[in-house]
Design a protein around this motif. Structure first.
Motif, PDB file in Angstrom:
ATOM      1  N   ILE A 171       8.793  -8.614   0.025  1.00 39.74           N
ATOM      2  CA  ILE A 171       7.670  -9.539  -0.070  1.00 39.74           C
ATOM      3  C   ILE A 171       7.338 -10.020   1.333  1.00 39.74           C
ATOM      4  O   ILE A 171       8.076 -10.804   1.936  1.00 39.74           O
ATOM      5  CB  ILE A 171       8.011 -10.753  -0.973  1.00 39.74           C
ATOM      6  CG1 ILE A 171       8.499 -10.276  -2.341  1.00 39.74           C
ATOM      7  CG2 ILE A 171       6.807 -11.668  -1.086  1.00 39.74           C
ATOM      8  CD1 ILE A 171       7.489  -9.450  -3.118  1.00 39.74           C
ATOM      9  N   ALA A 172       6.243  -9.523   1.899  1.00 36.89           N
ATOM     10  CA  ALA A 172       5.856  -9.872   3.259  1.00 36.89           C
ATOM     11  C   ALA A 172       5.122 -11.207   3.281  1.00 36.89           C
ATOM     12  O   ALA A 172       4.351 -11.524   2.376  1.00 36.89           O
ATOM     13  CB  ALA A 172       4.976  -8.776   3.846  1.00 36.89           C
ATOM     14  N   PRO A 222      12.291 -11.376   1.447  1.00 38.53           N
ATOM     15  CA  PRO A 222      11.154 -11.849   2.240  1.00 38.53           C
ATOM     16  C   PRO A 222      11.116 -11.146   3.598  1.00 38.53           C
ATOM     17  O   PRO A 222      12.159 -10.860   4.193  1.00 38.53           O
ATOM     18  CB  PRO A 222      11.420 -13.346   2.397  1.00 38.53           C
ATOM     19  CG  PRO A 222      12.873 -13.530   2.125  1.00 38.53           C
ATOM     20  CD  PRO A 222      13.288 -12.428   1.193  1.00 38.53           C
ATOM     21  N   VAL A 223       9.909 -10.846   4.064  1.00 39.84           N
ATOM     22  CA  VAL A 223       9.712 -10.146   5.344  1.00 39.84           C
ATOM     23  C   VAL A 223       8.727 -10.963   6.176  1.00 39.84           C
ATOM     24  O   VAL A 223       7.514 -10.860   5.990  1.00 39.84           O
ATOM     25  CB  VAL A 223       9.155  -8.721   5.132  1.00 39.84           C
ATOM     26  CG1 VAL A 223       9.089  -7.974   6.461  1.00 39.84           C
ATOM     27  CG2 VAL A 223       9.974  -7.948   4.108  1.00 39.84           C
ATOM     28  N   PRO A 224       9.201 -11.826   7.080  1.00 38.44           N
ATOM     29  CA  PRO A 224       8.279 -12.622   7.899  1.00 38.44           C
ATOM     30  C   PRO A 224       7.520 -11.739   8.883  1.00 38.44           C
ATOM     31  O   PRO A 224       8.109 -10.913   9.578  1.00 38.44           O
ATOM     32  CB  PRO A 224       9.216 -13.580   8.651  1.00 38.44           C
ATOM     33  CG  PRO A 224      10.524 -13.526   7.926  1.00 38.44           C
ATOM     34  CD  PRO A 224      10.609 -12.149   7.338  1.00 38.44           C
ATOM     35  N   LEU A 225       6.211 -11.919   8.952  1.00 36.83           N
ATOM     36  CA  LEU A 225       5.366 -11.148   9.855  1.00 36.83           C
ATOM     37  C   LEU A 225       4.595 -12.103  10.761  1.00 36.83           C
ATOM     38  O   LEU A 225       4.360 -13.258  10.407  1.00 36.83           O
ATOM     39  CB  LEU A 225       4.404 -10.263   9.066  1.00 36.83           C
ATOM     40  CG  LEU A 225       5.053  -9.191   8.170  1.00 36.83           C
ATOM     41  CD1 LEU A 225       3.980  -8.347   7.510  1.00 36.83           C
ATOM     42  CD2 LEU A 225       6.014  -8.312   8.959  1.00 36.83           C
ATOM     43  N   PRO A 226       4.183 -11.645  11.941  1.00 35.60           N
ATOM     44  CA  PRO A 226       3.605 -12.548  12.939  1.00 35.60           C
ATOM     45  C   PRO A 226       2.211 -13.031  12.614  1.00 35.60           C
ATOM     46  O   PRO A 226       1.475 -12.422  11.835  1.00 35.60           O
ATOM     47  CB  PRO A 226       3.604 -11.703  14.212  1.00 35.60           C
ATOM     48  CG  PRO A 226       3.557 -10.294  13.730  1.00 35.60           C
ATOM     49  CD  PRO A 226       4.355 -10.276  12.462  1.00 35.60           C
ATOM     50  N   ILE A 271       3.912  -6.933  -1.690  1.00 36.04           N
ATOM     51  CA  ILE A 271       2.894  -7.982  -1.598  1.00 36.04           C
ATOM     52  C   ILE A 271       2.890  -8.530  -0.181  1.00 36.04           C
ATOM     53  O   ILE A 271       3.933  -8.624   0.469  1.00 36.04           O
ATOM     54  CB  ILE A 271       3.196  -9.141  -2.589  1.00 36.04           C
ATOM     55  CG1 ILE A 271       3.266  -8.638  -4.026  1.00 36.04           C
ATOM     56  CG2 ILE A 271       2.135 -10.250  -2.468  1.00 36.04           C
ATOM     57  CD1 ILE A 271       3.764  -9.699  -5.011  1.00 36.04           C
ATOM     58  N   LEU A 272       1.710  -8.902   0.304  1.00 37.29           N
ATOM     59  CA  LEU A 272       1.583  -9.655   1.547  1.00 37.29           C
ATOM     60  C   LEU A 272       0.939 -10.993   1.215  1.00 37.29           C
ATOM     61  O   LEU A 272      -0.184 -11.047   0.719  1.00 37.29           O
ATOM     62  CB  LEU A 272       0.722  -8.907   2.563  1.00 37.29           C
ATOM     63  CG  LEU A 272       0.335  -9.708   3.821  1.00 37.29           C
ATOM     64  CD1 LEU A 272       1.570 -10.122   4.611  1.00 37.29           C
ATOM     65  CD2 LEU A 272      -0.641  -8.931   4.693  1.00 37.29           C
ATOM     66  N   PHE A 273       1.682 -12.093   1.483  1.00 38.15           N
ATOM     67  CA  PHE A 273       1.140 -13.439   1.311  1.00 38.15           C
ATOM     68  C   PHE A 273       0.658 -13.952   2.664  1.00 38.15           C
ATOM     69  O   PHE A 273       1.278 -13.699   3.697  1.00 38.15           O
ATOM     70  CB  PHE A 273       2.210 -14.388   0.761  1.00 38.15           C
ATOM     71  CG  PHE A 273       2.511 -14.185  -0.695  1.00 38.15           C
ATOM     72  CD1 PHE A 273       1.649 -14.649  -1.681  1.00 38.15           C
ATOM     73  CD2 PHE A 273       3.675 -13.533  -1.099  1.00 38.15           C
ATOM     74  CE1 PHE A 273       1.926 -14.467  -3.029  1.00 38.15           C
ATOM     75  CE2 PHE A 273       3.968 -13.346  -2.432  1.00 38.15           C
ATOM     76  CZ  PHE A 273       3.094 -13.811  -3.414  1.00 38.15           C
ATOM     77  N   ALA A 324      -3.164  -5.165   4.154  1.00 35.63           N
ATOM     78  CA  ALA A 324      -2.491  -4.881   2.889  1.00 35.63           C
ATOM     79  C   ALA A 324      -3.160  -3.699   2.183  1.00 35.63           C
ATOM     80  O   ALA A 324      -2.485  -2.793   1.684  1.00 35.63           O
ATOM     81  CB  ALA A 324      -2.521  -6.128   2.005  1.00 35.63           C
ATOM     82  N   GLU A 325      -4.490  -3.704   2.154  1.00 38.83           N
ATOM     83  CA  GLU A 325      -5.219  -2.619   1.490  1.00 38.83           C
ATOM     84  C   GLU A 325      -4.934  -1.278   2.157  1.00 38.83           C
ATOM     85  O   GLU A 325      -4.784  -0.249   1.474  1.00 38.83           O
ATOM     86  CB  GLU A 325      -6.713  -2.924   1.529  1.00 38.83           C
ATOM     87  CG  GLU A 325      -7.556  -1.891   0.780  1.00 38.83           C
ATOM     88  CD  GLU A 325      -9.036  -2.239   0.789  1.00 38.83           C
ATOM     89  OE1 GLU A 325      -9.837  -1.416   0.300  1.00 38.83           O
ATOM     90  OE2 GLU A 325      -9.394  -3.330   1.289  1.00 38.83           O
ATOM     91  N   ALA A 326      -4.803  -1.276   3.478  1.00 42.38           N
ATOM     92  CA  ALA A 326      -4.559  -0.031   4.209  1.00 42.38           C
ATOM     93  C   ALA A 326      -3.222   0.590   3.832  1.00 42.38           C
ATOM     94  O   ALA A 326      -3.055   1.814   3.928  1.00 42.38           O
ATOM     95  CB  ALA A 326      -4.607  -0.294   5.712  1.00 42.38           C
ATOM     96  N   GLN A 327      -2.264  -0.228   3.389  1.00 43.47           N
ATOM     97  CA  GLN A 327      -0.935   0.284   3.058  1.00 43.47           C
ATOM     98  C   GLN A 327      -0.642   0.266   1.559  1.00 43.47           C
ATOM     99  O   GLN A 327       0.491   0.495   1.142  1.00 43.47           O
ATOM    100  CB  GLN A 327       0.136  -0.538   3.798  1.00 43.47           C
ATOM    101  CG  GLN A 327       0.076  -0.399   5.300  1.00 43.47           C
ATOM    102  CD  GLN A 327       0.163   1.042   5.760  1.00 43.47           C
ATOM    103  OE1 GLN A 327       0.909   1.841   5.183  1.00 43.47           O
ATOM    104  NE2 GLN A 327      -0.616   1.403   6.782  1.00 43.47           N
ATOM    105  N   GLY A 328      -1.640  -0.030   0.748  1.00 37.03           N
ATOM    106  CA  GLY A 328      -1.440  -0.028  -0.701  1.00 37.03           C
ATOM    107  C   GLY A 328      -0.637  -1.199  -1.203  1.00 37.03           C
ATOM    108  O   GLY A 328      -0.074  -1.166  -2.314  1.00 37.03           O
ATOM    109  N   ALA A 329      -0.535  -2.264  -0.395  1.00 37.38           N
ATOM    110  CA  ALA A 329       0.143  -3.480  -0.831  1.00 37.38           C
ATOM    111  C   ALA A 329      -0.879  -4.451  -1.410  1.00 37.38           C
ATOM    112  O   ALA A 329      -2.077  -4.358  -1.127  1.00 37.38           O
ATOM    113  CB  ALA A 329       0.884  -4.129   0.337  1.00 37.38           C
ATOM    114  N   GLU A 330      -0.404  -5.383  -2.196  1.00 39.87           N
ATOM    115  CA  GLU A 330      -1.285  -6.403  -2.760  1.00 39.87           C
ATOM    116  C   GLU A 330      -1.372  -7.572  -1.785  1.00 39.87           C
ATOM    117  O   GLU A 330      -0.354  -8.064  -1.307  1.00 39.87           O
ATOM    118  CB  GLU A 330      -0.743  -6.885  -4.102  1.00 39.87           C
ATOM    119  CG  GLU A 330      -1.651  -7.889  -4.797  1.00 39.87           C
ATOM    120  CD  GLU A 330      -1.103  -8.337  -6.145  1.00 39.87           C
ATOM    121  OE1 GLU A 330      -1.822  -9.055  -6.869  1.00 39.87           O
ATOM    122  OE2 GLU A 330       0.045  -7.974  -6.464  1.00 39.87           O
TER     123      GLU A 330
END
Length: 573
Positions: A74-75, A98-102, A128-130, A143-149
């Motif tokens: 879960i990003a 959880p995957v924290p992103l910048p 998922i990317l929140f 998210a769309e580019a990688q097929g994530a929600e």
């Protein structure tokens, strides 16, 4: 509004829990918590650990209702605030990773940020990317580019949260996935277990000699290991009330950090890379007495890590703020990296900055000094002793152990050292052997203390932020006339002690005017991609050294360049 308490009747436990969820469960029974401040350092939202746990459980229920299962990635865009914290722990309670992103930076632009998010989403295979609503356009595109929600966390918080059974976590389960802040085109994700995390947090608090009266202030980003682990997860696991400025607010008004330390009478702990101390010292007007604005007399641990520690900067900070009560003995140098969860060595509190002078020729690869040239020295800062349960060794190029005061590669081993990079066995094999981690940094041991002299690995760290040299090289390769293998990027230290990236580029044109144009174009290209100014040197074809397998050797290119064996073209400025 009243900030969360500094003191508490709840008996303090030093990260002695089986899982991160257990740590929050315990912290929530006390009075301490997190406190979020506005750009001027005024309290905007007190957030007791009890409220964090309640919100995290509700987030867990929503995640489970949404179909999230243990092991899902879960990003989360790591904005400093209650929403990120609740979703991070909600994912932990759900058994997800959880995957924290910048957050986006001021350089590179929209497309660069979307690309960075997309690459890390692909590497982690996030479901998922929140993100905060204001980043919806960029984050949803990634998210769309990688097929994530893609979901903004404000709307997610309004969804129903039907109660559900929570999975039981095991200490050896993955707690979260940590990416270096510099992971863009070539990401390396460190999978951190509950056991590794809590072992390091306990060792960290032990090394700092954490006291019941301690309180923390932080502006560090939560996508970086020092910010996430040292200034969010550690306060939870060790029950320390913490006050936060957003990183972007610190960047605009650095002295708000010191205002916050001064205003909160219980503040005793705060960490920063060298550049944070540097910018504060520079902002002080020579006509202004620091004591007229600040009271830093209670600052017990002024931690320093994440980049090379510069003693001249530390002295400038002391000079600027001594009359406000800041004590040089408060400085606490440390050394660590995400691959070891966080801390590897910590200076014992109260010992401050300890410096040794080392001959420059030893730092550039050893060998006999040129007796015909005056000897030059560089000040090297003592980064402390190994934290509890951690072993540190200095080894030569063949992984043989070296004696005290011999410079070599820094290796470490302990319960908090990673088992490997996520889904990257090749990168794991390159730095792991028999449970030992090759940190890629160069240093030496002296009576149990570690001195870091530079980096043998390829990472370039400027102002506390990591930059993979492959990203810089890739940026140059996109220009017409260059190809893979033509470029070598690495960090060098200026005579003033600052680090800067250097880029060596094999150039095939003999026209001096064209070389000058190319150098300018390369410099601008690197600045557009990374936000950094760099040294660009054009060199003859077939100059850059290779390994026996034909791969570019950046470490050797750096040594040859610094020793003068690689001679760049002489180009008029």
């Amino acid at each position: 509004m009243i900030p969360t308490a500094t003191g508490d009747d709840l008996p303090r436990r030093f990260a002695d829990f089986d899982t991160l969820g257990d740590a929050l469960d315990y912290a929530a029974t006390g009075k301490r918590g997190l406190n979020f401040h506005d750009p001027r350092g005024q309290l905007a939202r007190p957030y007791p650990f009890r409220a964090l746990r309640d919100d995290a459980i509700q987030a867990t229920y929503r995640l489970i209702a949404h179909g999230v299962r243990p092991g899902d990635r879960i990003a989360l865009v790591a904005e400093t605030g209650a929403e990120f914290a609740a979703l991070f722990f909600g994912a932990v309670y759900a058994g997800a990773w959880p995957v924290p992103l910048p957050l986006p930076t001021s350089f590179g632009g929209k497309d660069s940020y979307i690309d960075q998010l997309a690459v890390q989403l692909k590497s982690s295979d996030a479901r998922i990317l929140f993100y905060p609503a204001e980043l919806a356009a960029m984050a949803s595109a990634a998210a769309e580019a990688q097929g994530a929600e893609g979901i903004d966390w404000e709307s997610f918080a309004e969804r129903p949260a039907p109660a559900a059974d929570l999975p039981k976590a095991d200490p050896d389960d993955i707690a979260y996935l940590q990416y270096s802040s510099g992971s863009t085109r070539f990401p390396h994700g460190v999978a951190v277990t509950h056991r590794s995390l809590l072992n390091n947090l306990a060792a960290h608090s032990h090394g700092m000699r954490l006291q019941d009266s301690d309180r923390c202030v932080s502006w560090l980003p939560w996508y970086h290991d020092m910010g996430l682990v040292g200034c969010l997860l550690s306060p939870v696991a060790n029950q320390v009330s913490t006050d936060y400025l957003k990183t972007e607010d610190f960047a605009r008004r650095p002295l708000a950090w010191l205002d916050l330390i001064s205003r909160n009478e219980g503040t005793t702990l705060s960490y920063s890379p060298t550049f944070g101390y540097d910018i504060c010292a520079r902002r002080m007007s020579s006509q202004t007495k620091a004591s007229d604005r600040f009271d830093l007399s209670r600052w017990r641990v002024a931690g320093n890590g994440a980049d090379m520690i510069r003693p001249d900067v530390m002295q400038s900070f002391v000079d600027a703020f001594a009359d406000a009560g800041f004590k040089a003995s408060s400085f606490l140098p440390s050394y660590g990296l995400a691959e070891a969860t966080l801390a590897v060595t910590i200076m014992p509190p109260g010992e401050g900055i300890v410096v040794e002078l080392v001959e420059e020729h030893l730092l550039a690869g050893g060998g006999e000094a040129d007796k015909n040239k005056p000897q030059r020295f560089r000040a090297i800062v003592n980064c402390g002793k190994a934290v509890r349960d951690m072993d540190v060794e200095i080894r030569d190029e063949d992984a043989g152990a070296l004696p005290d005061r011999a410079i070599g590669k820094v290796w470490c081993r302990g319960p908090s050292v990673m088992a490997g990079y996520y889904r990257d066995p090749e990168a794991t094999a390159a730095c792991m052997a028999g449970g030992w981690l090759d940190t890629g940094d160069m240093g030496y041991l002296s009576d149990g203390y570690l001195y870091i002299v530079g980096r043998a690995k390829d990472m370039i760290i400027i102002n506390g932020k990591n930059h993979w040299p492959q990203d810089i090289e890739w940026a140059v390769e996109q220009l017409p006339g260059f190809k893979a293998g033509d470029i070598a990027a690495f960090a060098i230290t200026t005579p003033g002690g600052e680090e800067t990236p250097a880029v060596l580029v094999q150039c095939r044109t003999s026209d001096n005017e064209e070389r000058s144009r190319l150098r300018t174009e390369i410099r601008e290209r690197v600045r557009a991609i990374t936000g950094m100014n760099c040294v660009v040197e054009l060199v003859p074809p077939r100059t850059l050294p290779r390994t026996s397998s034909g791969k570019l050797s950046r470490a050797k290119a750096r040594n040859l360049y610094l020793s003068g064996e690689i001679q760049p073209y002489d180009i008029a400025a």
